[in-house]
Design an enzyme around this catalytic site. Structure first.
Site, PDB file in Angstrom:
ATOM      1  N   LYS A 141      29.787  -2.047  20.943  1.00 50.29           N
ATOM      2  CA  LYS A 141      30.431  -0.937  21.625  1.00 50.29           C
ATOM      3  C   LYS A 141      31.365  -0.259  20.658  1.00 50.29           C
ATOM      4  CE  LYS A 141      30.407   0.610  25.943  1.00 50.29           C
ATOM      5  NZ  LYS A 141      29.350   0.333  26.924  1.00 50.29           N
TER       6      LYS A 141
HETATM    7  N1  GLU Z   1      26.880   2.908  27.533  1.00 49.84           N
HETATM    8  C1  GLU Z   1      25.784   2.406  28.298  1.00 49.84           C
HETATM    9  C2  GLU Z   1      26.078   1.010  28.815  1.00 49.84           C
HETATM   10  O1  GLU Z   1      27.209   0.626  28.991  1.00 49.84           O
HETATM   11  C3  GLU Z   1      24.462   2.551  27.573  1.00 49.84           C
HETATM   12  C4  GLU Z   1      24.349   1.802  26.270  1.00 49.84           C
HETATM   13  C5  GLU Z   1      23.058   2.136  25.501  1.00 49.84           C
HETATM   14  O2  GLU Z   1      22.219   2.832  26.027  1.00 49.84           O
HETATM   15  O3  GLU Z   1      22.968   1.647  24.375  1.00 49.84           O
HETATM   16  O4  GLU Z   1      25.186   0.272  29.149  1.00 49.84           O
END
Ligand code: GLU
Length: 426
Positions: free
Chosen positions: A115
């Site tokens: 993240k």
């Molecule tokens: N931000 C989204 C999540 O929390 C998508 C992450 C992604 O598609 O890599 O799952």
């Protein structure tokens, strides 16, 4: 023993990192995993902090802080969104990265978890400033990201335009176009059909699986309240409306609205487009976010952010089913209260996994330079998310635990099994 490791025991009870570590401790209690592997999975693999200048429209520069955390790369390249919010902290990013690891493992896609985030309110920036900030943050991340090591995506405060700038910055740096460097980009540069709707759609698919399990068959007779009207909340509302459910309340950062007879979601989307908020929608009563969580309804969908359902309000939730569109909306202390009260929870790593599932499809399409149509994307999304739901439910039954523990145990065991065969290096 490394001394500078993040120490979750010093976290306050409302921190996302406290929640993530407490869930990990609970889930691993009844799994027989080697202690060395258990300890290994508890920590983020690498953490990156960057401080960088952004030129504002008045010619001055301002310093910003950003992070990218890779929690795990055991099952594949790390994957996860980038968040722009004033609430971003290293601890929050650590928690969100860990949840990405379990999410990808649970739905069985070949990724680890990551993240990123920048401490900024994107609404305070002009479009040019937002582009400057994104390009500089992306260039700071270059040592960490690539289509085969770490693939970012949108999250709170970011969108497909931000992904396009990241893709362009990376591509200009290496000298050729690399669509697979990010997912959630515009379709014209290699984005996937259905990616924008994917998370919200997945939330409603898992909601329908849970309602089936609970024996509730009438769609129009099922009332739904949704906290958050960003990408996840608004797409969940649209799909639920399309499926015939009665959406009685929704909210955004400014506040919420309530109409016991049901909100017309296509009209509401137009209202939001015109006014920038769900509030003051005709025929409905204005409420606040706390009232939304305590609303009389059958299903509550928290789709805003972490730590919304806590020990302070879990006693007042009236819904029988909670489907977590957001990451980490429920604290472990609230989980205990909800469990005692017999409220069924579809946990975040399952309920909101539609986004990363379709991100995976996007990455596969980019690597193969071959695109799928929307029907194919939605068919495969349905197949994968329902399979994960069934696995979670059967493990929850097998271990006699709730759905959150069922999901976490399934995911953690999968990463541990992969770690066991890979072995510790060197
Ligand atoms: N931000 C989204 C999540 O929390 C998508 C992450 C992604 O598609 O890599 O799952």
């Amino acid at each position: 023993m490394v001394v500078a490791l993040p120490n979750p025991t010093t976290q306050s009870h409302t921190s996302a990192y406290h929640t993530a570590i407490e869930q990990y401790n609970r889930a691993t209690q009844n799994l027989s995993i080697d202690d060395n592997i258990l300890d290994y999975m508890r920590y983020p693999r690498r953490e990156f902090t960057v401080n960088f200048p952004v030129r504002r429209d008045d010619g001055q520069t301002e310093m910003f802080t950003g992070y990218r955390v890779h929690h795990s790369t055991v099952l594949g390249p790390s994957k996860g969104g980038i968040r722009y919010s004033t609430g971003v902290t290293l601890d929050e990013v650590r928690a969100l990265a860990m949840w990405m690891t379990w999410k990808c493992a649970l739905v069985n896609i070949p990724y680890g978890g990551a993240k990123g985030g920048v401490v900024v309110d994107p609404k305070t920036l002009s479009q040019r400033e937002l582009e400057n900030l994104t390009r500089r943050y992306a260039s700071e991340l270059i040592p960490l990201i690539s289509p085969h090591s770490d693939i970012p995506a949108p999250d709170m405060g970011t969108n497909s335009q931000v992904m396009a700038w990241i893709m362009d910055t990376y591509s200009m740096t290496v000298g050729y176009s690399v669509p697979a460097i990010v997912t959630g980009k515009p379709i014209i540069i290699g984005g996937s059909e259905g990616r924008t709707e994917a998370t919200g759609r997945g939330v409603i698919i898992t909601m329908m699986e849970a309602l089936k399990q609970m024996g509730q068959s009438s769609r129009s007779g099922t009332t739904v309240a949704i906290q958050g009207f960003g990408n996840v909340g608004s797409n969940a509302a649209s799909f639920a409306y399309e499926m015939g459910f009665t959406i009685v309340a929704v909210s955004d950062v400014m506040g919420g609205i309530y109409n016991p007879r049901g909100l017309d979601i296509p009209d509401l989307l137009e209202h939001v487009q015109a006014t920038g908020t769900v509030m003051d929608f005709r025929g409905s009563e204005n409420i606040n976010n706390e009232e939304l969580l305590r609303m009389k309804c059958d299903v509550l969908i928290p789709a805003a952010m972490e730590n919304q359902i806590t020990e302070d309000n879990a006693d007042h939730v009236q819904a029988q089913l909670i489907v977590e569109g957001a990451n980490g909306p429920t604290t472990p202390e609230a989980d205990d209260i909800l469990n005692d009260r017999g409220i069924f929870v579809v946990p975040d790593i399952l309920a909101n996994s539609g986004g990363v599932i379709v991100s995976y499809f996007e990455w596969v399409q980019d690597l193969q330079a071959f695109s799928w149509d929307k029907d194919e994307v939605f068919r495969q999304l349905q197949r994968i998310i329902v399979r994960a739901y069934d696995e979670t439910q059967s493990n929850a039954e097998k271990f006699n635990v709730d759905m959150r523990m069922g999901a976490q145990m399934t995911a953690i065991q999968r990463v541990a099994d992969a770690m066991k065969v890979r072995g510790f290096y060197p």
